[in-house]
Scaffold this active site. Structure first.
Site, mmCIF file in Angstrom:
data_model
loop_
_atom_site.group_PDB
_atom_site.id
_atom_site.type_symbol
_atom_site.label_atom_id
_atom_site.label_comp_id
_atom_site.label_asym_id
_atom_site.label_seq_id
_atom_site.Cartn_x
_atom_site.Cartn_y
_atom_site.Cartn_z
ATOM 1 N N GLU A 9 0.804 -1.156 -0.037
ATOM 2 C CA GLU A 9 0.076 -0.005 -0.060
ATOM 3 C C GLU A 9 0.676 1.266 -0.061
ATOM 4 O OE1 GLU A 9 -3.138 0.238 2.504
ATOM 5 O OE2 GLU A 9 -4.306 -1.482 1.821
ATOM 6 N N GLU A 38 -5.780 -8.158 -0.482
ATOM 7 C CA GLU A 38 -6.292 -7.863 0.759
ATOM 8 C C GLU A 38 -7.767 -7.589 0.682
ATOM 9 O OE1 GLU A 38 -4.865 -4.882 3.405
ATOM 10 O OE2 GLU A 38 -2.855 -5.840 3.581
HETATM 11 C C1 GBH Z 1 -4.809 -2.112 4.802
HETATM 12 O O1 GBH Z 1 -5.360 -0.616 4.995
HETATM 13 C C2 GBH Z 1 -3.472 -2.382 5.619
HETATM 14 O O2 GBH Z 1 -2.771 -2.807 4.638
HETATM 15 C C3 GBH Z 1 -3.648 -3.315 6.805
HETATM 16 O O3 GBH Z 1 -2.445 -3.324 7.393
HETATM 17 C C4 GBH Z 1 -4.872 -2.595 7.590
HETATM 18 O O4 GBH Z 1 -4.892 -3.523 8.858
HETATM 19 C C5 GBH Z 1 -5.947 -3.097 6.802
HETATM 20 O O5 GBH Z 1 -6.161 -2.775 5.484
HETATM 21 C C6 GBH Z 1 -7.315 -2.472 7.487
HETATM 22 O O6 GBH Z 1 -7.269 -1.211 7.470
HETATM 23 O O7 GBH Z 1 -7.948 6.663 2.312
HETATM 24 O O8 GBH Z 1 -9.954 7.353 2.638
HETATM 25 O O9 GBH Z 1 -9.880 5.277 2.527
HETATM 26 C C7 GBH Z 1 -6.542 -0.466 4.330
HETATM 27 C C8 GBH Z 1 -6.425 0.741 3.669
HETATM 28 C C9 GBH Z 1 -6.097 2.914 4.016
HETATM 29 C C10 GBH Z 1 -8.014 2.050 4.810
HETATM 30 C C11 GBH Z 1 -6.366 4.458 4.636
HETATM 31 C C12 GBH Z 1 -8.152 3.380 5.673
HETATM 32 C C13 GBH Z 1 -8.002 5.639 5.487
HETATM 33 C C14 GBH Z 1 -8.712 6.619 4.791
HETATM 34 N N1 GBH Z 1 -6.500 2.252 4.512
HETATM 35 N N2 GBH Z 1 -7.474 4.324 4.853
HETATM 36 S S1 GBH Z 1 -9.111 6.315 3.027
#
Ligand code: GBH
Length: 502
Positions: free
Chosen positions: A208, A408
């Site tokens: 990511e 994922e």
């Molecule tokens: C992933 O992040 C990670 O790889 C993992 O470690 C984590 O535990 C899992 O998923 C669950 O969160 O950018 O507007 O969506 C997930 C992606 C990116 C979701 C940042 C939350 C913040 C708001 N994440 N996002 S937004």
């Protein structure tokens, strides 16, 4: 011919079953029900290709604990989690799931679910406590033990080399703002591939990009219940545009250099690719114009990451938008960044936008998500399972992917254990079924999706949310470390056993 069942028949049967009444009426009903079943065409239609690999995912910092054991160095997440105010409820991951000591039990949980593959991450600061220099063999030993237990259980290891736990020693020298970090990452990746590729054939390089680069080095603003909230990840910086662009560039450079290092040090047949959270545009209405518009949008939204990695150039629109803040780079950098990968991993939780075609701009118009658009528990988590069809399809149409993995997919839920010790996570089952259904459409149409990893095997340290946000198929009581499979684990086991949407 079979009889039609009335609602009262069902009520009676349910009552009889619930109260353990005589078996006779229930047996009669069972026969009627059996006769009334539709011809099972759906099961046949909703299967995945033979050899589809079903897996679960975790990451080192989120589950291992044992942060000071066997010579592990500190990572930026140790520092961040111990900075007051950064993590919900003041949680830290010093112990987390204690997986470092309980890995055998955790492999057993996967085995019971029928899982075929396991995506975990290797903690860079266990292998090189200072980021560079002398490797720490005791750190690698842990992963050797884990890999051996996995292979004995018939589970194929798919390690990720970077899931955000940068050695603090490298952060002290500039972290991802420094080009040297990209080189250090390649050295570490090459070292690991050299040591493990006798038994490990697949490596996810970096997890990511947007998350650790943009959210870690700038942060984003979101509106939750009408209030503005700041979302950030370690190291929790607020860089200028120019500096942020350079961090992005260094991160994709690390991707390319690591691919080269893995090729140079791994046995032949070793495969690697990134695990990126593709920003996906979904056509709001499925027409050829909108499908094309969504492809254009997805390509542009990922210009700094997957697009440059797979095309070897920044798009004109990306460079124009960056203007004077564009990163410094050479043609040679671009060649390295685009080092060919064997597969493309994508992490999918939600699309970034629905779009329709437009005469203006680049040819697409993003649709604002309605306030009433359904969400999962996490405030960011819009529910739009179509992403599981469109994202892999676009990865193939835009970049001719040979192999795609859903690295994922999953959701947080308000899981609670009942007095009798069960966790009925209805929303996670609904989420899973609907996402698998859209993924199955992609595979049925020939999109080369080779496998799916559910995030996550078990509840764990959910970064800034600490232990307050549960993403597991397995419930974890963090006081006792007791693991209890949720109902979704039974759902997943059934899907794996049937190789189908169930
Ligand atoms: C992933 O992040 C990670 O790889 C993992 O470690 C984590 O535990 C899992 O998923 C669950 O969160 O950018 O507007 O969506 C997930 C992606 C990116 C979701 C940042 C939350 C913040 C708001 N994440 N996002 S937004």
């Amino acid at each position: 011919m079979s009889t039609n069942l009335t609602r009262r028949d069902f009520a009676k049967a349910a009552g009889a079953a619930a109260f353990g009444m005589t078996a006779t009426p229930l047996a009669g009903l069972a026969q009627t029900l059996a006769e009334n079943q539709p011809t099972p065409v759906r099961g046949a239609a909703a299967t995945f290709p033979d050899g589809f690999s079903w897996g679960v995912g975790t990451s080192a910092f989120q589950i291992e604990g044992a942060v000071k054991e066997d010579g592990r160095g500190a990572s930026i997440w140790d520092t961040y989690a111990h900075t007051s105010g950064k993590i919900q409820n003041g949680d830290n991951a010093d112990i987390a799931n204690d997986h470092y000591h309980r890995y055998k039990d955790d492999v057993k949980l996967m085995q019971d679910m029928g899982v075929k593959t396991y995506r975990f991450s290797i903690a860079w600061p266990r292998i090189f406590p200072g980021g560079i220099g002398q490797p720490n063999p005791k750190g690698l030993d842990f992963y050797n033990r884990l890999i051996d237990v996995l292979l004995e259980a018939g589970i194929e290891p798919f390690p990720t080399l970077y899931h955000w736990d940068l050695p603090q020693a490298l952060q002290d020298k500039g972290g991802w703002q420094s080009r040297d970090t990209a080189k250090a990452f390649a050295d570490y990746a090459g070292h690991v591939a050299g040591q493990l590729s006798d038994r490990v054939k697949h490596y996810f390089t970096i997890n990511e990009f947007f998350s650790f680069v943009d959210i870690g080095h700038r942060g984003i603003e979101d509106t939750v219940d009408g209030k503005k909230v700041r979302i950030e990840l370690a190291p929790g910086l607020t860089l200028s545009n120019a500096k942020l662009h350079q961090v992005r560039h260094n991160a994709v450079l690390a991707q390319g250099l690591s691919v080269q290092a893995i090729r140079a040090n791994g046995k032949s047949g070793t495969k690697c690719g990134p695990a990126d959270n593709l920003s996906t545009a979904v056509p709001a209405i499925e027409t050829p114009e909108n499908i094309r518009a969504a492809e254009i949008a997805t390509r542009e939204m990922n210009a700094g990451y997957l697009t440059v990695m797979l095309e070897g150039k920044y798009t004109d629109a990306y460079l124009a938008a960056a203007g004077k803040d564009a990163p410094d780079f050479t043609e040679e950098d671009l060649k390295i960044i685009a080092s060919p990968v064997d597969f493309i991993g994508i992490n999918l939780y939600r699309p970034s936008a629905y779009v329709v075609a437009s005469e203006r701009g680049l040819g697409f118009r993003p649709i604002r998500f309605n306030k009433s658009h359904p969400r999962m528990l996490s405030s960011w988590h819009l529910l739009a399972p179509e992403v599981m069809y469109w994202a892999p399809r676009q990865v193939q149409s835009l970049w001719k992917a040979k192999e795609i993995y859903i690295a994922e997919n999953g959701c947080g839920a308000s899981d609670e254990m009942s007095a009798s010790g069960i966790v009925d996570d209805s929303d996670r089952i609904m989420f899973l079924r609907n996402h698998l259904a859209h993924l199955q459409r992609a595979t049925a149409e020939g999109v080369p999706v080779r496998g799916y990893f559910h995030w996550s095997l078990m509840d764990n340290f959910e970064w800034s949310d600490g232990f307050a946000s549960r993403f597991g198929l397995v419930y974890v009581d963090f006081k006792t470390q007791k693991r209890t499979p949720k109902l979704s684990a039974a759902y997943f086991r059934e899907a794996i056993a049937k190789n189908a949407v169930v």
